[in-house]
Design a protein around this motif. Structure first.
Motif, PDB file in Angstrom:
ATOM      1  N   LYS A 150       4.978  -5.899 -19.067  1.00 29.58           N
ATOM      2  CA  LYS A 150       3.590  -6.736 -18.554  1.00 29.58           C
ATOM      3  C   LYS A 150       2.410  -6.043 -19.072  1.00 29.58           C
ATOM      4  CE  LYS A 150       5.105 -10.080 -15.415  1.00 29.58           C
ATOM      5  NZ  LYS A 150       4.445 -10.888 -14.234  1.00 29.58           N
ATOM      6  N   GLU A 151       2.528  -4.647 -18.787  1.00 29.65           N
ATOM      7  CA  GLU A 151       1.302  -3.702 -19.118  1.00 29.65           C
ATOM      8  C   GLU A 151       1.072  -3.709 -20.613  1.00 29.65           C
ATOM      9  OE1 GLU A 151       2.364   0.035 -17.351  1.00 29.65           O
ATOM     10  OE2 GLU A 151       1.755  -0.491 -15.443  1.00 29.65           O
ATOM     11  N   GLU A 152       1.970  -3.891 -21.353  1.00 27.47           N
ATOM     12  CA  GLU A 152       1.903  -3.843 -22.902  1.00 27.47           C
ATOM     13  C   GLU A 152       1.493  -4.911 -23.253  1.00 27.47           C
ATOM     14  OE1 GLU A 152       2.260  -3.012 -26.853  1.00 27.47           O
ATOM     15  OE2 GLU A 152       2.319  -1.441 -25.031  1.00 27.47           O
ATOM     16  N   GLN A 153       1.802  -6.131 -22.547  1.00 26.81           N
ATOM     17  CA  GLN A 153       1.216  -7.327 -23.058  1.00 26.81           C
ATOM     18  C   GLN A 153      -0.248  -7.518 -22.647  1.00 26.81           C
ATOM     19  OE1 GLN A 153       3.796 -10.031 -21.001  1.00 26.81           O
ATOM     20  NE2 GLN A 153       5.015 -10.552 -22.622  1.00 26.81           N
ATOM     21  N   PHE A 154      -0.568  -7.039 -21.632  1.00 29.64           N
ATOM     22  CA  PHE A 154      -1.973  -6.800 -21.193  1.00 29.64           C
ATOM     23  C   PHE A 154      -2.816  -6.019 -22.201  1.00 29.64           C
ATOM     24  CE2 PHE A 154      -5.491  -4.617 -19.105  1.00 29.64           C
ATOM     25  CZ  PHE A 154      -5.964  -5.291 -18.659  1.00 29.64           C
ATOM     26  N   ARG A 155      -2.346  -4.701 -22.758  1.00 31.77           N
ATOM     27  CA  ARG A 155      -2.959  -4.072 -23.526  1.00 31.77           C
ATOM     28  C   ARG A 155      -3.120  -4.984 -24.898  1.00 31.77           C
ATOM     29  NH1 ARG A 155       0.744  -0.142 -22.835  1.00 31.77           N
ATOM     30  NH2 ARG A 155       0.788   0.920 -21.052  1.00 31.77           N
ATOM     31  N   ARG A 156      -2.186  -5.509 -25.329  1.00 32.62           N
ATOM     32  CA  ARG A 156      -2.222  -6.192 -26.564  1.00 32.62           C
ATOM     33  C   ARG A 156      -3.223  -7.323 -26.366  1.00 32.62           C
ATOM     34  NH1 ARG A 156       3.593  -7.866 -28.154  1.00 32.62           N
ATOM     35  NH2 ARG A 156       4.393  -6.223 -26.988  1.00 32.62           N
ATOM     36  N   VAL A 157      -3.465  -8.144 -25.365  1.00 34.56           N
ATOM     37  CA  VAL A 157      -4.436  -9.117 -25.197  1.00 34.56           C
ATOM     38  C   VAL A 157      -5.640  -8.564 -25.083  1.00 34.56           C
ATOM     39  CG1 VAL A 157      -5.251 -10.961 -23.411  1.00 34.56           C
ATOM     40  CG2 VAL A 157      -2.695 -10.803 -24.063  1.00 34.56           C
ATOM     41  N   ASN A 158      -5.926  -7.281 -24.457  1.00 36.95           N
ATOM     42  CA  ASN A 158      -7.167  -6.890 -24.243  1.00 36.95           C
ATOM     43  C   ASN A 158      -7.670  -6.217 -25.590  1.00 36.95           C
ATOM     44  OD1 ASN A 158      -9.392  -5.651 -22.498  1.00 36.95           O
ATOM     45  ND2 ASN A 158      -8.473  -3.838 -23.236  1.00 36.95           N
ATOM     46  N   ASP A 159      -6.870  -5.767 -26.460  1.00 34.74           N
ATOM     47  CA  ASP A 159      -7.044  -5.430 -27.841  1.00 34.74           C
ATOM     48  C   ASP A 159      -7.579  -6.391 -28.576  1.00 34.74           C
ATOM     49  OD1 ASP A 159      -6.612  -2.808 -27.171  1.00 34.74           O
ATOM     50  OD2 ASP A 159      -4.626  -2.802 -28.292  1.00 34.74           O
ATOM     51  N   VAL A 160      -7.090  -7.781 -28.534  1.00 35.52           N
ATOM     52  CA  VAL A 160      -7.559  -8.728 -29.346  1.00 35.52           C
ATOM     53  C   VAL A 160      -8.579  -9.217 -28.881  1.00 35.52           C
ATOM     54  CG1 VAL A 160      -6.854 -11.288 -29.788  1.00 35.52           C
ATOM     55  CG2 VAL A 160      -4.946  -9.605 -29.749  1.00 35.52           C
ATOM     56  N   ILE A 161      -8.961  -9.384 -27.692  1.00 35.73           N
ATOM     57  CA  ILE A 161     -10.440  -9.662 -26.816  1.00 35.73           C
ATOM     58  C   ILE A 161     -11.175  -8.981 -27.726  1.00 35.73           C
ATOM     59  CG2 ILE A 161     -11.814  -9.896 -24.932  1.00 35.73           C
ATOM     60  CD1 ILE A 161      -8.932 -11.005 -23.458  1.00 35.73           C
ATOM     61  N   CYS A 162     -11.150  -7.568 -27.419  1.00 33.13           N
ATOM     62  CA  CYS A 162     -12.044  -6.671 -27.848  1.00 33.13           C
ATOM     63  C   CYS A 162     -12.214  -6.679 -29.323  1.00 33.13           C
ATOM     64  CB  CYS A 162     -11.583  -5.159 -27.618  1.00 33.13           C
ATOM     65  SG  CYS A 162     -11.857  -4.756 -25.794  1.00 33.13           S
ATOM     66  N   ALA A 163     -11.357  -6.772 -30.157  1.00 37.21           N
ATOM     67  CA  ALA A 163     -11.425  -7.248 -31.672  1.00 37.21           C
ATOM     68  C   ALA A 163     -12.365  -8.365 -31.726  1.00 37.21           C
ATOM     69  CB  ALA A 163     -10.289  -7.190 -32.217  1.00 37.21           C
ATOM     70  N   ASP A 164     -12.055  -9.464 -31.185  1.00 45.29           N
ATOM     71  CA  ASP A 164     -13.020 -10.644 -31.183  1.00 45.29           C
ATOM     72  C   ASP A 164     -14.366 -10.346 -30.888  1.00 45.29           C
ATOM     73  OD1 ASP A 164     -10.921 -12.299 -32.186  1.00 45.29           O
ATOM     74  OD2 ASP A 164     -10.688 -13.036 -30.206  1.00 45.29           O
ATOM     75  N   LYS A 165     -14.897  -9.516 -29.942  1.00 44.98           N
ATOM     76  CA  LYS A 165     -16.243  -9.259 -29.642  1.00 44.98           C
ATOM     77  C   LYS A 165     -16.769  -8.441 -30.553  1.00 44.98           C
ATOM     78  CE  LYS A 165     -15.393  -8.984 -24.710  1.00 44.98           C
ATOM     79  NZ  LYS A 165     -15.602  -8.017 -23.569  1.00 44.98           N
ATOM     80  N   SER A 166     -16.158  -7.853 -31.554  1.00 46.36           N
ATOM     81  CA  SER A 166     -16.666  -6.751 -32.508  1.00 46.36           C
ATOM     82  C   SER A 166     -17.033  -7.782 -33.646  1.00 46.36           C
ATOM     83  CB  SER A 166     -15.684  -5.883 -32.791  1.00 46.36           C
ATOM     84  OG  SER A 166     -14.775  -6.068 -33.413  1.00 46.36           O
ATOM     85  N   VAL A 167     -16.470  -8.738 -33.946  1.00 44.08           N
ATOM     86  CA  VAL A 167     -16.514  -9.674 -35.036  1.00 44.08           C
ATOM     87  C   VAL A 167     -18.192 -10.233 -35.332  1.00 44.08           C
ATOM     88  CG1 VAL A 167     -15.892 -11.841 -36.318  1.00 44.08           C
ATOM     89  CG2 VAL A 167     -14.363 -10.321 -35.129  1.00 44.08           C
ATOM     90  N   MET A 168     -18.686  -9.988 -36.347  1.00 41.94           N
ATOM     91  CA  MET A 168     -20.168 -10.378 -36.525  1.00 41.94           C
ATOM     92  C   MET A 168     -19.779 -11.240 -37.748  1.00 41.94           C
ATOM     93  SD  MET A 168     -23.376  -8.315 -37.880  1.00 41.94           S
ATOM     94  CE  MET A 168     -23.898  -7.566 -36.051  1.00 41.94           C
ATOM     95  N   SER A 169     -20.517 -12.553 -37.892  1.00 39.79           N
ATOM     96  CA  SER A 169     -20.452 -13.310 -38.813  1.00 39.79           C
ATOM     97  C   SER A 169     -20.995 -12.755 -40.241  1.00 39.79           C
ATOM     98  CB  SER A 169     -21.146 -14.680 -38.581  1.00 39.79           C
ATOM     99  OG  SER A 169     -22.438 -14.406 -38.531  1.00 39.79           O
TER     100      SER A 169
END
Length: 80
Positions: free
Chosen positions: A7-26
Protein backbone atom coordinates in the motif's frame (compact mmCIF):
# COMPACT_ATOMS: atom_id res chain seq x y z
CA UNK A 1 3.43 -6.63 6.85
CA UNK A 2 3.66 -7.25 3.11
CA UNK A 3 0.28 -5.56 2.49
CA UNK A 4 1.38 -2.42 4.33
CA UNK A 5 4.54 -2.17 2.19
CA UNK A 6 2.47 -2.76 -0.95
CA UNK A 7 0.00 0.00 0.00
CA UNK A 8 2.86 2.41 0.76
CA UNK A 9 4.40 1.67 -2.63
CA UNK A 10 1.05 2.26 -4.35
CA UNK A 11 0.66 5.53 -2.45
CA UNK A 12 4.13 6.64 -3.57
CA UNK A 13 3.32 5.83 -7.19
CA UNK A 14 0.00 7.72 -7.08
CA UNK A 15 1.72 10.67 -5.40
CA UNK A 16 4.44 10.69 -8.07
CA UNK A 17 1.80 10.75 -10.82
CA UNK A 18 -0.07 13.61 -9.15
CA UNK A 19 3.15 15.60 -8.71
CA UNK A 20 4.12 14.96 -12.33
CA UNK A 21 0.72 16.20 -13.50
CA UNK A 22 1.14 19.39 -11.47
CA UNK A 23 4.43 20.16 -13.20
CA UNK A 24 2.96 20.03 -16.70
CA UNK A 25 2.72 23.36 -18.48
CA UNK A 26 0.86 23.56 -21.78
CA UNK A 27 2.96 24.10 -24.89
CA UNK A 28 1.19 27.41 -25.58
CA UNK A 29 1.88 28.69 -22.06
CA UNK A 30 5.49 27.52 -22.20
CA UNK A 31 5.99 29.29 -25.56
CA UNK A 32 4.61 32.54 -24.14
CA UNK A 33 6.87 32.34 -21.07
CA UNK A 34 9.92 31.62 -23.26
CA UNK A 35 9.12 34.60 -25.50
CA UNK A 36 8.96 36.83 -22.41
CA UNK A 37 12.31 35.49 -21.19
CA UNK A 38 13.83 35.96 -24.65
CA UNK A 39 12.80 39.64 -24.67
CA UNK A 40 14.47 40.21 -21.30
CA UNK A 41 17.59 38.18 -22.13
CA UNK A 42 17.95 40.11 -25.41
CA UNK A 43 18.63 43.22 -23.34
CA UNK A 44 21.90 41.61 -22.21
CA UNK A 45 22.78 39.08 -24.95
CA UNK A 46 22.42 38.51 -28.68
CA UNK A 47 20.48 35.24 -28.57
CA UNK A 48 20.80 32.66 -31.33
CA UNK A 49 17.33 31.24 -30.60
CA UNK A 50 14.64 30.95 -27.99
CA UNK A 51 15.60 29.91 -24.46
CA UNK A 52 14.82 26.39 -23.26
CA UNK A 53 13.01 25.62 -20.03
CA UNK A 54 12.70 22.43 -17.98
CA UNK A 55 10.18 22.28 -15.13
CA UNK A 56 10.01 19.52 -12.54
CA UNK A 57 8.22 19.08 -9.25
CA UNK A 58 10.31 17.82 -6.35
CA UNK A 59 8.52 17.29 -3.06
CA UNK A 60 5.87 19.88 -3.91
CA UNK A 61 8.36 22.53 -5.06
CA UNK A 62 8.84 23.51 -8.68
CA UNK A 63 12.39 23.46 -10.00
CA UNK A 64 12.80 25.57 -13.16
CA UNK A 65 15.96 25.41 -15.26
CA UNK A 66 16.51 27.91 -18.08
CA UNK A 67 19.19 27.73 -20.74
CA UNK A 68 19.96 29.62 -23.91
CA UNK A 69 22.75 30.25 -26.40
CA UNK A 70 24.03 33.67 -27.37
CA UNK A 71 26.43 35.03 -29.98
CA UNK A 72 27.69 37.75 -27.67
CA UNK A 73 27.21 39.55 -24.38
CA UNK A 74 26.09 43.13 -24.90
CA UNK A 75 27.97 45.98 -23.25
CA UNK A 76 26.03 47.83 -20.59
CA UNK A 77 26.73 50.08 -17.61
CA UNK A 78 25.49 49.49 -14.11
CA UNK A 79 23.85 52.57 -12.61
CA UNK A 80 24.86 53.42 -9.06
Amino acid sequence: MWRKEKKEEQFRRVNDVICADKSVMSDACKALVLQDFAEKFNEYFDLTGLPRMEISNRNGTYVVALSFEAERVKKFNVLK
